[in-house]
Structure formats: C-alpha cells, structure tokens
Design a protein around this motif. Sequence first.
Motif, PDB file in Angstrom:
ATOM      1  N   LEU A  35     -29.244  30.862   2.876  1.00 27.02           N
ATOM      2  CA  LEU A  35     -28.024  30.162   3.273  1.00 27.02           C
ATOM      3  C   LEU A  35     -27.008  30.253   2.133  1.00 27.02           C
ATOM      4  O   LEU A  35     -27.357  30.180   0.958  1.00 27.02           O
ATOM      5  CB  LEU A  35     -28.322  28.703   3.595  1.00 27.02           C
ATOM      6  N   GLY A  36     -25.766  30.441   2.487  1.00 24.49           N
ATOM      7  CA  GLY A  36     -24.703  30.536   1.501  1.00 24.49           C
ATOM      8  C   GLY A  36     -24.463  31.945   0.991  1.00 24.49           C
ATOM      9  O   GLY A  36     -23.497  32.192   0.282  1.00 24.49           O
ATOM     10  N   ASN A  81     -20.282  31.662   8.574  1.00 21.83           N
ATOM     11  CA  ASN A  81     -20.769  30.324   8.914  1.00 21.83           C
ATOM     12  C   ASN A  81     -22.263  30.257   9.214  1.00 21.83           C
ATOM     13  O   ASN A  81     -22.685  29.504  10.090  1.00 21.83           O
ATOM     14  CB  ASN A  81     -19.982  29.729  10.094  1.00 21.83           C
ATOM     15  N   VAL A  82     -23.065  31.033   8.494  1.00 22.56           N
ATOM     16  CA  VAL A  82     -24.523  30.928   8.642  1.00 22.56           C
ATOM     17  C   VAL A  82     -24.953  29.768   7.752  1.00 22.56           C
ATOM     18  O   VAL A  82     -25.123  29.918   6.551  1.00 22.56           O
ATOM     19  CB  VAL A  82     -25.227  32.244   8.239  1.00 22.56           C
TER      20      VAL A  82
END
Length: 109
Positions: A35-36, A81-82
């Motif tokens: 993530l990110g 936007n994951v």
Amino acid sequence: MKQLFLFILISLWTATISVGQNCTINAGVNSSICLGQPVVLDGSLGGPADPASIKWTLLSQPAGANATISNSSSLLTNVNNVSVIGTYTFRINAICGDGVAILMKSALR
C-alpha cells in the motif's frame, strides 16, 4: 474427376474460414504490492491487433476501495488509490486484426 476436384475445393475453402484468432494479449503476471507504492499495469500485445481497441477494466476490488485506472486504453498504465488491503483484479482486452476479441485477467494482492 469433377467430384474429387469439388471436394478438394470445398475442403480448402472450409479450412481457410475456420482459422482462429491471429493475435495475443498478456496482462502480465499476478503480483503483490505494498500500500502506498505506485501500481503499474503492464500489458503486451502480439500479432496484428487494433491498438485503439485496447481496454483495461477493474473487475473487482476490496470493499471500501476506490482504485482507478489512469489510462484504460494504454498497455502501460498506472492504478491510483490502492489504499485497502485485498485483491484487485484487472482485465485487458483488445480486438485482433481478424475481428476476434481477446482478453486476459491479472490480480494484484
């Protein structure tokens, strides 16, 4: 002799029209992401195909996720936007030069 010639002619004609798709598409391998971190979809197309027909689609994502594909008509594109842990499933499809539609799925975890 006429019957044999006619049979061969019909056989050749039938073989010619029963040819399958004449291109391939690859959505890349299933992969793990953090993530990110940037997420990239990297597809490839082989053989005669209509590049204008390329389309990535987000098939599924975890509940509460809001991922989007930057440019769904490009073989190489980003996913934005994951932000939710889970599996994101994408599909790429295109149209071969002979008009046959092809597709392949890929998953990010």
